[in-house]
Design a protein around this motif. Structure first.
Motif, PDB file in Angstrom:
ATOM      1  N   ASP A 154       0.989 -18.224   3.769  1.00 19.27           N
ATOM      2  CA  ASP A 154       1.072 -17.476   5.033  1.00 19.27           C
ATOM      3  C   ASP A 154       2.019 -16.280   4.887  1.00 19.27           C
ATOM      4  OD1 ASP A 154      -0.643 -19.337   6.202  1.00 19.27           O
ATOM      5  OD2 ASP A 154       1.030 -20.601   6.879  1.00 19.27           O
ATOM      6  N   PHE A 155       3.127 -16.503   4.207  1.00 17.44           N
ATOM      7  CA  PHE A 155       4.096 -15.432   3.989  1.00 17.44           C
ATOM      8  C   PHE A 155       3.452 -14.290   3.207  1.00 17.44           C
ATOM      9  CE2 PHE A 155       7.255 -13.172   1.534  1.00 17.44           C
ATOM     10  CZ  PHE A 155       8.276 -12.955   2.449  1.00 17.44           C
ATOM     11  N   LYS A 156       2.730 -14.639   2.145  1.00 16.93           N
ATOM     12  CA  LYS A 156       2.090 -13.628   1.291  1.00 16.93           C
ATOM     13  C   LYS A 156       1.104 -12.790   2.101  1.00 16.93           C
ATOM     14  CE  LYS A 156      -0.886 -13.186  -2.748  1.00 16.93           C
ATOM     15  NZ  LYS A 156      -1.616 -13.895  -3.796  1.00 16.93           N
ATOM     16  N   THR A 157       0.286 -13.438   2.926  1.00 14.98           N
ATOM     17  CA  THR A 157      -0.679 -12.715   3.752  1.00 14.98           C
ATOM     18  C   THR A 157       0.026 -11.732   4.675  1.00 14.98           C
ATOM     19  OG1 THR A 157      -2.187 -14.594   3.678  1.00 14.98           O
ATOM     20  CG2 THR A 157      -2.528 -12.999   5.440  1.00 14.98           C
ATOM     21  N   LYS A 158       1.077 -12.181   5.329  1.00 16.69           N
ATOM     22  CA  LYS A 158       1.836 -11.320   6.241  1.00 16.69           C
ATOM     23  C   LYS A 158       2.551 -10.207   5.470  1.00 16.69           C
ATOM     24  CE  LYS A 158       5.487 -11.425   9.801  1.00 16.69           C
ATOM     25  NZ  LYS A 158       5.779 -10.054   9.583  1.00 16.69           N
ATOM     26  N   TYR A 159       3.151 -10.556   4.345  1.00 16.00           N
ATOM     27  CA  TYR A 159       3.881  -9.583   3.534  1.00 16.00           C
ATOM     28  C   TYR A 159       2.952  -8.453   3.085  1.00 16.00           C
ATOM     29  CZ  TYR A 159       6.601  -7.558  -0.268  1.00 16.00           C
ATOM     30  OH  TYR A 159       7.268  -6.676  -1.086  1.00 16.00           O
ATOM     31  N   LEU A 160       1.777  -8.809   2.581  1.00 17.34           N
ATOM     32  CA  LEU A 160       0.833  -7.793   2.108  1.00 17.34           C
ATOM     33  C   LEU A 160       0.313  -6.938   3.268  1.00 17.34           C
ATOM     34  CD1 LEU A 160      -1.098  -9.815  -0.619  1.00 17.34           C
ATOM     35  CD2 LEU A 160       0.712  -8.112  -0.941  1.00 17.34           C
ATOM     36  N   ALA A 161       0.049  -7.555   4.397  1.00 17.65           N
ATOM     37  CA  ALA A 161      -0.404  -6.791   5.574  1.00 17.65           C
ATOM     38  C   ALA A 161       0.686  -5.814   6.014  1.00 17.65           C
ATOM     39  CB  ALA A 161      -0.764  -7.744   6.704  1.00 17.65           C
ATOM     40  N   ASP A 162       1.937  -6.271   6.028  1.00 16.80           N
ATOM     41  CA  ASP A 162       3.051  -5.397   6.404  1.00 16.80           C
ATOM     42  C   ASP A 162       3.216  -4.254   5.400  1.00 16.80           C
ATOM     43  OD1 ASP A 162       3.509  -7.052   8.565  1.00 16.80           O
ATOM     44  OD2 ASP A 162       5.299  -8.010   7.707  1.00 16.80           O
ATOM     45  N   ALA A 163       3.027  -4.546   4.122  1.00 19.53           N
ATOM     46  CA  ALA A 163       3.159  -3.518   3.085  1.00 19.53           C
ATOM     47  C   ALA A 163       2.077  -2.453   3.250  1.00 19.53           C
ATOM     48  CB  ALA A 163       3.077  -4.151   1.708  1.00 19.53           C
ATOM     49  N   VAL A 164       0.850  -2.886   3.509  1.00 17.98           N
ATOM     50  CA  VAL A 164      -0.250  -1.933   3.706  1.00 17.98           C
ATOM     51  C   VAL A 164       0.008  -1.094   4.953  1.00 17.98           C
ATOM     52  CG1 VAL A 164      -2.712  -1.740   4.278  1.00 17.98           C
ATOM     53  CG2 VAL A 164      -1.967  -3.302   2.464  1.00 17.98           C
ATOM     54  N   ALA A 165       0.458  -1.727   6.030  1.00 19.58           N
ATOM     55  CA  ALA A 165       0.759  -0.992   7.262  1.00 19.58           C
ATOM     56  C   ALA A 165       1.866   0.030   7.018  1.00 19.58           C
ATOM     57  CB  ALA A 165       1.161  -1.969   8.366  1.00 19.58           C
ATOM     58  N   SER A 166       2.841  -0.327   6.207  1.00 12.68           N
ATOM     59  CA  SER A 166       3.942   0.585   5.901  1.00 12.68           C
ATOM     60  C   SER A 166       3.444   1.811   5.124  1.00 12.68           C
ATOM     61  CB  SER A 166       5.016  -0.140   5.094  1.00 12.68           C
ATOM     62  OG  SER A 166       6.036   0.724   4.713  1.00 12.68           O
ATOM     63  N   VAL A 167       2.571   1.583   4.177  1.00 12.51           N
ATOM     64  CA  VAL A 167       2.017   2.693   3.392  1.00 12.51           C
ATOM     65  C   VAL A 167       1.180   3.602   4.275  1.00 12.51           C
ATOM     66  CG1 VAL A 167       0.408   3.288   1.538  1.00 12.51           C
ATOM     67  CG2 VAL A 167       2.101   1.473   1.186  1.00 12.51           C
ATOM     68  N   ILE A 168       0.360   3.010   5.121  1.00 15.89           N
ATOM     69  CA  ILE A 168      -0.492   3.802   6.035  1.00 15.89           C
ATOM     70  C   ILE A 168       0.392   4.623   6.979  1.00 15.89           C
ATOM     71  CG2 ILE A 168      -2.125   3.638   7.951  1.00 15.89           C
ATOM     72  CD1 ILE A 168      -3.389   1.240   6.438  1.00 15.89           C
ATOM     73  N   ALA A 169       1.442   4.025   7.488  1.00 16.33           N
ATOM     74  CA  ALA A 169       2.340   4.742   8.405  1.00 16.33           C
ATOM     75  C   ALA A 169       3.011   5.912   7.693  1.00 16.33           C
ATOM     76  CB  ALA A 169       3.398   3.776   8.962  1.00 16.33           C
ATOM     77  N   LYS A 170       3.390   5.734   6.439  1.00 13.45           N
ATOM     78  CA  LYS A 170       4.043   6.813   5.687  1.00 13.45           C
ATOM     79  C   LYS A 170       3.059   7.936   5.383  1.00 13.45           C
ATOM     80  CE  LYS A 170       7.766   4.102   3.825  1.00 13.45           C
ATOM     81  NZ  LYS A 170       8.437   3.524   2.678  1.00 13.45           N
ATOM     82  N   LYS A 171       1.792   7.584   5.133  1.00 12.85           N
ATOM     83  CA  LYS A 171       0.770   8.611   4.887  1.00 12.85           C
ATOM     84  C   LYS A 171       0.514   9.441   6.131  1.00 12.85           C
ATOM     85  CE  LYS A 171      -2.058   7.129   1.030  1.00 12.85           C
ATOM     86  NZ  LYS A 171      -3.413   6.790   0.614  1.00 12.85           N
ATOM     87  N   SER A 172       0.582   8.795   7.278  1.00  8.07           N
ATOM     88  CA  SER A 172       0.322   9.465   8.550  1.00  8.07           C
ATOM     89  C   SER A 172       1.453  10.385   8.963  1.00  8.07           C
ATOM     90  CB  SER A 172       0.078   8.435   9.655  1.00  8.07           C
ATOM     91  OG  SER A 172      -1.037   7.630   9.342  1.00  8.07           O
ATOM     92  N   ALA A 173       2.645  10.093   8.493  1.00  7.03           N
ATOM     93  CA  ALA A 173       3.825  10.864   8.906  1.00  7.03           C
ATOM     94  C   ALA A 173       3.929  12.192   8.221  1.00  7.03           C
ATOM     95  CB  ALA A 173       5.082  10.060   8.637  1.00  7.03           C
TER      96      ALA A 173
END
Length: 88
Positions: A69-88
């Motif tokens: 469960d941690f891995k799934t959440k961690y990877l989702a958070d990492a992808v969201a972080s990358v997407i947010a940085k690309k958008s900025a």
């Protein structure tokens, strides 16, 4: 005859040495040292597991949830972080 004796390297090393020991003893030590050198040069696996970042983050966490469960959440958070940085 252009053949090279099997122990030519040991013979040459002995000839260049101080000859403080018998050739048979020198040869045995020389070959043991050569084998040890070759073994020390064997390839070492330095690969990094695909999910190493998630494993490291889990080990540093409070482990309040199962690793899967941690891995799934961690990877989702990492992808969201990358997407947010690309958008900025």
């Amino acid at each position: 005859d252009v053949s090279i004796p099997y122990d030519a390297t040991a013979q040459l090393a002995y000839a260049a040495s101080d000859r403080s020991m018998a050739y048979a003893d020198f040869k045995a030590q020389y070959l043991a040292d050569a084998v040890a050198l070759v073994k020390s040069k064997q390839p070492v696996d330095v690969s990094i597991p695909y999910d190493a970042t998630a494993k490291n983050a889990y080990e540093a966490s409070d482990k309040s949830m199962a690793y899967a469960d941690f891995k799934t959440k961690y990877l989702a958070d990492a992808v969201a972080s990358v997407i947010a940085k690309k958008s900025a």
